[in-house]
Design an enzyme around this catalytic site. Structure first.
Site, PDB file in Angstrom:
ATOM      1  N   SER A  34     -29.819  41.364 -22.614  1.00 52.71           N
ATOM      2  CA  SER A  34     -30.353  41.136 -21.262  1.00 52.71           C
ATOM      3  C   SER A  34     -29.843  42.197 -20.293  1.00 52.71           C
ATOM      4  O   SER A  34     -30.605  42.748 -19.483  1.00 52.71           O
ATOM      5  CB  SER A  34     -29.903  39.767 -20.744  1.00 52.71           C
ATOM      6  OG  SER A  34     -30.477  38.742 -21.514  1.00 52.71           O
ATOM      7  N   ARG A  38     -31.894  45.472 -18.321  1.00 56.21           N
ATOM      8  CA  ARG A  38     -31.829  45.588 -16.857  1.00 56.21           C
ATOM      9  C   ARG A  38     -31.159  46.880 -16.420  1.00 56.21           C
ATOM     10  O   ARG A  38     -31.547  47.482 -15.414  1.00 56.21           O
ATOM     11  CB  ARG A  38     -31.094  44.363 -16.282  1.00 56.21           C
ATOM     12  CG  ARG A  38     -31.952  43.091 -16.367  1.00 56.21           C
ATOM     13  CD  ARG A  38     -31.085  41.862 -16.275  1.00 56.21           C
ATOM     14  NE  ARG A  38     -31.827  40.617 -16.170  1.00 56.21           N
ATOM     15  CZ  ARG A  38     -32.377  39.958 -17.199  1.00 56.21           C
ATOM     16  NH1 ARG A  38     -32.305  40.454 -18.408  1.00 56.21           N
ATOM     17  NH2 ARG A  38     -33.002  38.807 -17.005  1.00 56.21           N
ATOM     18  N   GLY A 106     -40.077  40.115 -25.454  1.00 54.82           N
ATOM     19  CA  GLY A 106     -40.606  39.364 -24.315  1.00 54.82           C
ATOM     20  C   GLY A 106     -39.920  39.754 -23.017  1.00 54.82           C
ATOM     21  O   GLY A 106     -40.565  39.829 -21.965  1.00 54.82           O
ATOM     22  N   SER A 179     -36.717  29.889 -16.591  1.00 53.16           N
ATOM     23  CA  SER A 179     -36.880  31.173 -17.276  1.00 53.16           C
ATOM     24  C   SER A 179     -36.314  32.312 -16.440  1.00 53.16           C
ATOM     25  O   SER A 179     -36.831  32.622 -15.362  1.00 53.16           O
ATOM     26  CB  SER A 179     -38.363  31.434 -17.567  1.00 53.16           C
ATOM     27  OG  SER A 179     -38.526  32.776 -17.991  1.00 53.16           O
ATOM     28  N   GLN A 181     -36.542  35.293 -17.311  1.00 54.65           N
ATOM     29  CA  GLN A 181     -37.507  36.385 -17.375  1.00 54.65           C
ATOM     30  C   GLN A 181     -38.500  36.283 -16.228  1.00 54.65           C
ATOM     31  O   GLN A 181     -38.819  37.281 -15.579  1.00 54.65           O
ATOM     32  CB  GLN A 181     -38.248  36.352 -18.716  1.00 54.65           C
ATOM     33  CG  GLN A 181     -37.319  36.635 -19.894  1.00 54.65           C
ATOM     34  CD  GLN A 181     -38.037  36.601 -21.226  1.00 54.65           C
ATOM     35  OE1 GLN A 181     -39.238  36.315 -21.290  1.00 54.65           O
ATOM     36  NE2 GLN A 181     -37.317  36.892 -22.280  1.00 54.65           N
ATOM     37  N   ASP A 331     -30.974  30.793 -26.465  1.00 61.32           N
ATOM     38  CA  ASP A 331     -31.205  31.561 -27.696  1.00 61.32           C
ATOM     39  C   ASP A 331     -30.312  31.113 -28.856  1.00 61.32           C
ATOM     40  O   ASP A 331     -30.411  31.654 -29.952  1.00 61.32           O
ATOM     41  CB  ASP A 331     -30.957  33.050 -27.428  1.00 61.32           C
ATOM     42  CG  ASP A 331     -32.020  33.648 -26.515  1.00 61.32           C
ATOM     43  OD1 ASP A 331     -33.158  33.146 -26.511  1.00 61.32           O
ATOM     44  OD2 ASP A 331     -31.700  34.612 -25.798  1.00 61.32           O
ATOM     45  N   LYS A 358     -40.609  31.345 -27.841  1.00 61.85           N
ATOM     46  CA  LYS A 358     -39.753  32.512 -28.096  1.00 61.85           C
ATOM     47  C   LYS A 358     -40.428  33.413 -29.137  1.00 61.85           C
ATOM     48  O   LYS A 358     -41.618  33.277 -29.382  1.00 61.85           O
ATOM     49  CB  LYS A 358     -38.365  32.042 -28.548  1.00 61.85           C
ATOM     50  CG  LYS A 358     -37.617  31.245 -27.479  1.00 61.85           C
ATOM     51  CD  LYS A 358     -37.315  32.101 -26.277  1.00 61.85           C
ATOM     52  CE  LYS A 358     -36.653  31.318 -25.165  1.00 61.85           C
ATOM     53  NZ  LYS A 358     -36.556  32.103 -23.928  1.00 61.85           N
ATOM     54  N   ARG A 362     -39.382  28.270 -32.162  1.00 65.46           N
ATOM     55  CA  ARG A 362     -38.048  28.101 -32.757  1.00 65.46           C
ATOM     56  C   ARG A 362     -37.703  26.645 -33.055  1.00 65.46           C
ATOM     57  O   ARG A 362     -36.759  26.397 -33.810  1.00 65.46           O
ATOM     58  CB  ARG A 362     -36.972  28.709 -31.869  1.00 65.46           C
ATOM     59  CG  ARG A 362     -36.920  30.199 -31.994  1.00 65.46           C
ATOM     60  CD  ARG A 362     -35.702  30.791 -31.332  1.00 65.46           C
ATOM     61  NE  ARG A 362     -35.767  32.241 -31.469  1.00 65.46           N
ATOM     62  CZ  ARG A 362     -35.261  33.093 -30.602  1.00 65.46           C
ATOM     63  NH1 ARG A 362     -34.637  32.658 -29.513  1.00 65.46           N
ATOM     64  NH2 ARG A 362     -35.356  34.390 -30.807  1.00 65.46           N
ATOM     65  N   ARG A 406     -33.523  35.913 -34.621  1.00 69.21           N
ATOM     66  CA  ARG A 406     -32.492  34.863 -34.600  1.00 69.21           C
ATOM     67  C   ARG A 406     -32.702  33.827 -35.714  1.00 69.21           C
ATOM     68  O   ARG A 406     -31.742  33.224 -36.178  1.00 69.21           O
ATOM     69  CB  ARG A 406     -32.430  34.202 -33.226  1.00 69.21           C
ATOM     70  CG  ARG A 406     -32.056  35.190 -32.137  1.00 69.21           C
ATOM     71  CD  ARG A 406     -31.602  34.541 -30.857  1.00 69.21           C
ATOM     72  NE  ARG A 406     -31.748  35.472 -29.747  1.00 69.21           N
ATOM     73  CZ  ARG A 406     -30.895  36.455 -29.451  1.00 69.21           C
ATOM     74  NH1 ARG A 406     -29.818  36.641 -30.192  1.00 69.21           N
ATOM     75  NH2 ARG A 406     -31.112  37.266 -28.431  1.00 69.21           N
TER      76      ARG A 406
HETATM   77  C1  S3P Z   1     -33.701  36.598 -21.262  1.00 70.02           C
HETATM   78  C2  S3P Z   1     -33.977  35.323 -20.911  1.00 70.02           C
HETATM   79  C3  S3P Z   1     -34.255  34.250 -21.879  1.00 70.02           C
HETATM   80  C4  S3P Z   1     -33.859  34.615 -23.307  1.00 70.02           C
HETATM   81  C5  S3P Z   1     -34.190  36.015 -23.660  1.00 70.02           C
HETATM   82  C6  S3P Z   1     -33.579  37.011 -22.680  1.00 70.02           C
HETATM   83  C7  S3P Z   1     -33.486  37.601 -20.212  1.00 70.02           C
HETATM   84  O1  S3P Z   1     -35.637  33.959 -21.836  1.00 70.02           O
HETATM   85  O2  S3P Z   1     -34.451  33.738 -24.225  1.00 70.02           O
HETATM   86  O3  S3P Z   1     -33.701  36.325 -24.966  1.00 70.02           O
HETATM   87  O4  S3P Z   1     -32.945  38.684 -20.496  1.00 70.02           O
HETATM   88  O5  S3P Z   1     -33.832  37.317 -19.054  1.00 70.02           O
HETATM   89  P1  S3P Z   1     -36.232  32.924 -20.731  1.00 70.02           P
HETATM   90  O6  S3P Z   1     -35.470  33.163 -19.508  1.00 70.02           O
HETATM   91  O7  S3P Z   1     -37.679  33.260 -20.586  1.00 70.02           O
HETATM   92  O8  S3P Z   1     -35.983  31.570 -21.327  1.00 70.02           O
END
Ligand code: S3P
Length: 456
Positions: A34, A38, A106, A179, A181, A331, A358, A362, A406
């Site tokens: 993550s 970023r 994703g 989320s 994300q 995760d 995911k 999962r 995973r």
């Molecule tokens: C992530 C947020 C998570 C996680 C992903 C990384 C991120 O997803 O499952 O592996 O870096 O913001 P969600 O926030 O969509 O659940």
């Protein structure tokens, strides 16, 4: 399943068996995924040269690096995990000349939608078969409110085309699902908007975006109010390049740590693990299961708490994980399920709806992983029940990984504990997040406990 990305070649079956002794030693795991995504993205939006150390060089992050180059940033690799990004300033990204292929990631796809939404440029995003099956509406809808236009496949799937907004309007948005994300996509678009973007999250999710925005000089306020966690970001800041030290990924550390809990005679330390409290639900849960898990050397590095985690093998008992804890370990459920299959009693993991979208579904893939190896599981709505019998299940299964790193690693961890080896149909996707996983386990075992599966 077909493999259709340039850099992930043919399926790679692997299998693991119970080593003759315990797992031991001190190890570092791959950098946090993550934070690595970023670091590259904020570096691309900052003025100046951002120096990154400890960057995860997994497939997913390399896709983000390539996309930042395609959007006009200069991204250079100086050495292992050591990268420099020369950014273009907020609003300064340029139109990419070709389709952006986000591979299996994703996080890359959704966050980049946020970046693109605030820039007056046209771009097309795609990904591999797993990513093309995942929902993107969750970002397309809020980003459209900034003034961006999206066209995608039915159900909001990749490939999709984005026309970013010329004059993005700030947004006040309550997340409909927990989320990070989606939150991050909205905040990234909010960077380009004139005015303050406000995001409300009813359940707190990882806050690396907020932390890194501050680190680069943006004005971000976080308040905990009746409606949840409220984040306010003042748009059009000047982001200034700042060094980033990426900690070890707690989501990767989970695999050798759980392996050591399950293999008798093990004592193993993973050093320099990120301990952001919005990421550590697994460690809390393992302690509730009676795991011998201690954290030493706690310190702050690069604005994030880190520490060294030591575990010792021992009996585990069943656990009940409440829905409120899911975001802090979203995760980690596949590998936790492997541990629960070896624990005494029925474990219950509640509120796993987000796990269904995911890299694979999962909930289903984890249940199938365990069942293939002789464990009993049941699913009720979004809850998963794992019936542990106070020792490992038989093993001997062939696990279908569904392009999910995973699921592959969790199956291989289980196979280190079961009497019969566990095989996976394709371990190639492990390289999306944890290159060197098998080598680390084999060093800890002092033998080739994870190895190529002989053709059946
Ligand atoms: C992530 C947020 C998570 C996680 C992903 C990384 C991120 O997803 O499952 O592996 O870096 O913001 P969600 O926030 O969509 O659940």
């Amino acid at each position: 399943m077909g493999h259709d990305t340039a850099s992930i070649p043919s399926p790679r079956p692997l299998r693991s068996h119970r080593p003759s002794g315990g797992l031991s030693g001190r190890f570092a795991v791959a950098g946090d995924k993550s934070i690595s995504h970023r670091a590259l993205m904020f570096g691309a939006l900052a003025v100046g040269r951002t120096e990154i150390t400890g960057l995860l060089e997994g497939e997913d992050v390399l896709r983000t690096a390539a996309a930042m180059r395609a959007l006009g940033a200069t991204v250079e690799r100086l050495g292992e995990g050591h990268w420099i990004v020369a950014g273009r300033g907020v609003g300064g990204l340029v139109e990419p000349a070709d389709v952006l292929d986000m591979g299996n990631s994703g996080t890359a796809a959704r966050l980049i939608c946020g970046l693109l939404a605030g820039h007056p440029i046209f771009a097309v995003l795609t990904g591999d078969a797993s990513l093309r099956s995942r929902p993107m509406k969750r970002v397309m809808e809020p980003l459209a409110a900034f003034g961006a236009r999206f066209t995608g496949r039915a159900g909001g799937r990749l490939p999709l085309a984005v026309e970013g907004a010329a004059e993005p309007m700030p947004l006040d948005y309550t997340l409909p699902m927990a989320s990070a994300q989606v939150k991050s996509a909205v905040l990234l678009a909010g960077l380009c908007a004139r005015g303050t973007t406000r995001v409300v999250e009813p359940h707190a999710t990882r806050d690396h975006t907020e932390n890194m925005l501050r680190h680069f000089g943006a004005s971000v306020r976080v308040m905990v109010e009746g409606e949840g966690r409220v984040i306010e970001l003042d748009g059009q800041p000047e982001l200034t390049a700042a060094p980033i030290v990426v900690p070890g990924d707690p989501s990767s550390a989970a695999f050798p740590l759980v392996a050591a809990l399950l293999v008798p005679g093990s004592e193993l330390t993973v050093e320099n693990v990120g301990l952001n409290p919005l990421r550590t639900g697994l460690f809390t849960t393992l302690r509730e299961m009676g795991a011998h898990l201690s954290i030493g050397g706690e310190r702050i590095e690069g604005g994030e708490p880190v520490g060294d985690i030591t575990v010792r093998a021992g009996a585990l008992r069943a656990v009940d994980v409440p829905p409120s804890r899911v975001p802090s370990m979203v995760d980690e459920f596949p590998v936790l399920a492997a541990a629960a299959a070896c624990a005494a009693g029925v474990s219950r993991f509640r509120g796993l709806g987000e796990l269904r979208v995911k890299e694979s579904d999962r909930v289903a893939a984890t249940a199938a992983l365990l069942e293939a190896n002789g464990a009993t599981v049941s699913i009720e709505g979004d809850d998963l029940f794992v019936h542990g019998v106070g020792g490992p299940p038989a093993g001997g299964g062939m696990v279908v990984t569904h392009m999910d790193h995973r699921i592959a690693m969790s199956a291989l961890v289980l196979g280190l504990a079961t009497p019969q080896p566990v095989a996976v149909d394709d371990a190639s996707f492990i390289d999306t997040s944890f290159p060197g996983f098998a080598a680390l386990i084999n060093r800890a075992a002092g033998e080739e406990a994870v190895r190529d599966e002989a053709p059946r």
